[in-house]
Motif scaffolding. Structure first.
Motif, PDB file in Angstrom:
ATOM      1  N   VAL A  13       0.861  -1.187   0.000  1.00 14.10           N
ATOM      2  CA  VAL A  13       0.000   0.000   0.000  1.00 14.10           C
ATOM      3  C   VAL A  13       0.898   1.238   0.000  1.00 14.10           C
ATOM      4  CG1 VAL A  13      -1.938  -1.115   1.191  1.00 14.10           C
ATOM      5  CG2 VAL A  13      -0.166   0.035   2.534  1.00 14.10           C
ATOM      6  N   PHE A  14       0.301   2.397  -0.224  1.00 14.65           N
ATOM      7  CA  PHE A  14       1.044   3.653  -0.152  1.00 14.65           C
ATOM      8  C   PHE A  14       1.535   3.892   1.274  1.00 14.65           C
ATOM      9  CE2 PHE A  14      -1.767   4.473  -3.831  1.00 14.65           C
ATOM     10  CZ  PHE A  14      -0.780   4.741  -4.771  1.00 14.65           C
ATOM     11  N   ASP A  15       2.625   4.655   1.398  1.00 13.83           N
ATOM     12  CA  ASP A  15       3.216   4.917   2.706  1.00 13.83           C
ATOM     13  C   ASP A  15       2.212   5.502   3.690  1.00 13.83           C
ATOM     14  OD1 ASP A  15       5.630   3.941   1.804  1.00 13.83           O
ATOM     15  OD2 ASP A  15       6.541   5.920   1.513  1.00 13.83           O
ATOM     16  N   ASP A  16       1.381   6.443   3.241  1.00 13.00           N
ATOM     17  CA  ASP A  16       0.391   7.058   4.134  1.00 13.00           C
ATOM     18  C   ASP A  16      -0.625   6.030   4.621  1.00 13.00           C
ATOM     19  OD1 ASP A  16       1.627   9.493   3.874  1.00 13.00           O
ATOM     20  OD2 ASP A  16       0.190  10.285   2.418  1.00 13.00           O
ATOM     21  N   ASP A  17      -1.013   5.104   3.735  1.00 13.26           N
ATOM     22  CA  ASP A  17      -1.959   4.059   4.121  1.00 13.26           C
ATOM     23  C   ASP A  17      -1.324   3.099   5.124  1.00 13.26           C
ATOM     24  OD1 ASP A  17      -3.907   5.136   2.452  1.00 13.26           O
ATOM     25  OD2 ASP A  17      -3.277   3.889   0.749  1.00 13.26           O
ATOM     26  N   LEU A  18      -0.057   2.776   4.918  1.00  7.98           N
ATOM     27  CA  LEU A  18       0.657   1.905   5.855  1.00  7.98           C
ATOM     28  C   LEU A  18       0.768   2.585   7.216  1.00  7.98           C
ATOM     29  CD1 LEU A  18       2.176  -0.710   6.447  1.00  7.98           C
ATOM     30  CD2 LEU A  18       4.261   0.425   5.621  1.00  7.98           C
ATOM     31  N   ALA A  19       1.090   3.860   7.217  1.00  6.11           N
ATOM     32  CA  ALA A  19       1.182   4.604   8.476  1.00  6.11           C
ATOM     33  C   ALA A  19      -0.157   4.598   9.207  1.00  6.11           C
ATOM     34  CB  ALA A  19       1.652   6.030   8.221  1.00  6.11           C
ATOM     35  N   ALA A  20      -1.257   4.744   8.462  1.00  6.01           N
ATOM     36  CA  ALA A  20      -2.587   4.707   9.082  1.00  6.01           C
ATOM     37  C   ALA A  20      -2.884   3.323   9.649  1.00  6.01           C
ATOM     38  CB  ALA A  20      -3.654   5.105   8.063  1.00  6.01           C
ATOM     39  N   MET A  21      -2.484   2.272   8.936  1.00  2.00           N
ATOM     40  CA  MET A  21      -2.682   0.912   9.442  1.00  2.00           C
ATOM     41  C   MET A  21      -1.926   0.718  10.754  1.00  2.00           C
ATOM     42  SD  MET A  21      -2.316  -1.330   5.928  1.00  2.00           S
ATOM     43  CE  MET A  21      -2.700  -2.939   6.659  1.00  2.00           C
ATOM     44  N   VAL A  22      -0.672   1.142  10.766  1.00  7.27           N
ATOM     45  CA  VAL A  22       0.168   0.970  11.954  1.00  7.27           C
ATOM     46  C   VAL A  22      -0.377   1.808  13.110  1.00  7.27           C
ATOM     47  CG1 VAL A  22       2.493   1.275  12.888  1.00  7.27           C
ATOM     48  CG2 VAL A  22       2.182   0.288  10.615  1.00  7.27           C
ATOM     49  N   ASP A  23      -0.882   3.008  12.814  1.00  8.47           N
ATOM     50  CA  ASP A  23      -1.497   3.833  13.867  1.00  8.47           C
ATOM     51  C   ASP A  23      -2.689   3.119  14.491  1.00  8.47           C
ATOM     52  OD1 ASP A  23       0.310   5.914  13.702  1.00  8.47           O
ATOM     53  OD2 ASP A  23      -0.975   7.161  12.418  1.00  8.47           O
ATOM     54  N   GLY A  24      -3.494   2.446  13.667  1.00 11.85           N
ATOM     55  CA  GLY A  24      -4.626   1.688  14.195  1.00 11.85           C
ATOM     56  C   GLY A  24      -4.177   0.573  15.116  1.00 11.85           C
ATOM     57  N   LEU A  25      -3.111  -0.138  14.729  1.00  8.75           N
ATOM     58  CA  LEU A  25      -2.563  -1.185  15.589  1.00  8.75           C
ATOM     59  C   LEU A  25      -2.026  -0.586  16.881  1.00  8.75           C
ATOM     60  CD1 LEU A  25      -1.712  -4.075  16.200  1.00  8.75           C
ATOM     61  CD2 LEU A  25       0.344  -3.687  14.802  1.00  8.75           C
ATOM     62  N   ARG A  26      -1.361   0.543  16.758  1.00  3.57           N
ATOM     63  CA  ARG A  26      -0.804   1.200  17.950  1.00  3.57           C
ATOM     64  C   ARG A  26      -1.914   1.556  18.938  1.00  3.57           C
ATOM     65  NH1 ARG A  26       3.073   6.560  18.297  1.00  3.57           N
ATOM     66  NH2 ARG A  26       3.172   6.559  20.562  1.00  3.57           N
ATOM     67  N   GLU A  27      -3.030   2.072  18.440  1.00  6.43           N
ATOM     68  CA  GLU A  27      -4.148   2.415  19.327  1.00  6.43           C
ATOM     69  C   GLU A  27      -4.651   1.188  20.083  1.00  6.43           C
ATOM     70  OE1 GLU A  27      -7.147   4.395  17.026  1.00  6.43           O
ATOM     71  OE2 GLU A  27      -5.821   6.054  16.513  1.00  6.43           O
ATOM     72  N   GLU A  28      -4.716   0.057  19.401  1.00  4.22           N
ATOM     73  CA  GLU A  28      -5.176  -1.168  20.064  1.00  4.22           C
ATOM     74  C   GLU A  28      -4.164  -1.654  21.099  1.00  4.22           C
ATOM     75  OE1 GLU A  28      -6.925  -4.263  17.659  1.00  4.22           O
ATOM     76  OE2 GLU A  28      -7.442  -2.800  16.098  1.00  4.22           O
ATOM     77  N   LEU A  29      -2.877  -1.583  20.764  1.00  4.71           N
ATOM     78  CA  LEU A  29      -1.841  -2.017  21.702  1.00  4.71           C
ATOM     79  C   LEU A  29      -1.751  -1.100  22.921  1.00  4.71           C
ATOM     80  CD1 LEU A  29       0.889  -3.005  19.102  1.00  4.71           C
ATOM     81  CD2 LEU A  29      -0.388  -4.576  20.588  1.00  4.71           C
ATOM     82  N   ASP A  30      -2.066   0.192  22.725  1.00  5.85           N
ATOM     83  CA  ASP A  30      -2.064   1.146  23.844  1.00  5.85           C
ATOM     84  C   ASP A  30      -3.084   0.777  24.922  1.00  5.85           C
ATOM     85  OD1 ASP A  30      -0.021   3.002  23.426  1.00  5.85           O
ATOM     86  OD2 ASP A  30      -1.246   4.225  22.081  1.00  5.85           O
ATOM     87  N   GLN A  31      -4.089  -0.008  24.560  1.00  8.43           N
ATOM     88  CA  GLN A  31      -5.130  -0.403  25.512  1.00  8.43           C
ATOM     89  C   GLN A  31      -4.663  -1.520  26.448  1.00  8.43           C
ATOM     90  OE1 GLN A  31      -7.993   1.423  25.615  1.00  8.43           O
ATOM     91  NE2 GLN A  31      -6.908   2.593  24.058  1.00  8.43           N
ATOM     92  N   LEU A  32      -3.521  -2.136  26.147  1.00  5.25           N
ATOM     93  CA  LEU A  32      -3.012  -3.248  26.950  1.00  5.25           C
ATOM     94  C   LEU A  32      -2.220  -2.725  28.145  1.00  5.25           C
ATOM     95  CD1 LEU A  32      -1.772  -5.565  24.052  1.00  5.25           C
ATOM     96  CD2 LEU A  32      -3.988  -5.600  25.231  1.00  5.25           C
ATOM     97  N   ASP A  33      -1.913  -3.616  29.057  1.00 11.52           N
ATOM     98  CA  ASP A  33      -1.146  -3.279  30.257  1.00 11.52           C
ATOM     99  C   ASP A  33       0.352  -3.270  29.928  1.00 11.52           C
ATOM    100  OD1 ASP A  33      -0.463  -2.728  32.867  1.00 11.52           O
ATOM    101  OD2 ASP A  33      -0.606  -4.816  33.518  1.00 11.52           O
ATOM    102  N   VAL A  34       0.753  -2.288  29.104  1.00 10.98           N
ATOM    103  CA  VAL A  34       2.150  -2.129  28.719  1.00 10.98           C
ATOM    104  C   VAL A  34       2.624  -0.754  29.164  1.00 10.98           C
ATOM    105  CG1 VAL A  34       1.970  -3.719  26.761  1.00 10.98           C
ATOM    106  CG2 VAL A  34       1.588  -1.283  26.398  1.00 10.98           C
ATOM    107  N   ASP A  35       3.929  -0.599  29.250  1.00  7.93           N
ATOM    108  CA  ASP A  35       4.483   0.678  29.687  1.00  7.93           C
ATOM    109  C   ASP A  35       4.407   1.744  28.595  1.00  7.93           C
ATOM    110  OD1 ASP A  35       5.150  -0.391  32.216  1.00  7.93           O
ATOM    111  OD2 ASP A  35       6.997  -1.233  31.380  1.00  7.93           O
ATOM    112  N   ASP A  36       4.624   1.335  27.334  1.00  9.13           N
ATOM    113  CA  ASP A  36       4.609   2.306  26.244  1.00  9.13           C
ATOM    114  C   ASP A  36       4.514   1.573  24.911  1.00  9.13           C
ATOM    115  OD1 ASP A  36       4.722   4.769  24.962  1.00  9.13           O
ATOM    116  OD2 ASP A  36       6.899   4.981  25.129  1.00  9.13           O
TER     117      ASP A  36
END
Length: 135
Positions: A13-36
């Motif tokens: 996919v285009f770089d911007d689309d990949l960045a948006a995909m990764v941002d979505g994953l990051r939001e989900e991972l932020d919900q876990l009991d992790v430090d960062d």
């Protein structure tokens, strides 16, 4: 035990689309009991590079003091996210030099590989001992 779980996402996919995909994953991972959860460092810029070169838009670093304890939740989250993503991305997980890359194959094969990755790191946490169950 290494306290960073590195995740790389690649997709046609285009770089911007990949960045948006990764941002979505990051939001989900932020919900876990992790430090960062933060973007991976891109490394040193090539000679003559201009602009922001500090972060890699295709990768995340999940920082967890007890990474072996949260690894199952991280893998479940990545697994579920990957199943929903279109087009289906390649995922690369790394802990302390141990790498699992899921690109092709059936969902069952990907699930099995991720389960084995989690088990391997659970065994390392427990000194290599395996739990035995009575028949």
């Amino acid at each position: 035990m290494e306290n960073t779980i590195r995740i790389r996402v690649s997709c046609d996919v285009f770089d911007d689309d990949l960045a948006a995909m990764v941002d979505g994953l990051r939001e989900e991972l932020d919900q876990l009991d992790v430090d960062d959860v933060r973007p991976l460092d891109a490394g040193p810029p090539p000679p003559g590079a201009r602009g922001d070169w500090a972060a890699d838009a295709s990768g995340l670093a999940v920082i967890a003091e007890k990474s072996a304890a949260v690894l199952p939740a991280v893998v479940r989250t990545v697994r579920a996210w990957r199943l929903r993503a279109r087009p289906r991305p390649t995922i690369r997980l790394e802990i302390g030099g141990d790498v699992l890359e899921i690109s092709e194959g059936t969902d069952h094969q990907a699930d099995r590989a991720m389960d084995l990755f989690v088990q391997r790191h659970s065994l390392q946490r427990h000194g290599g001992e395996t739990a035995r169950s009575e028949p």
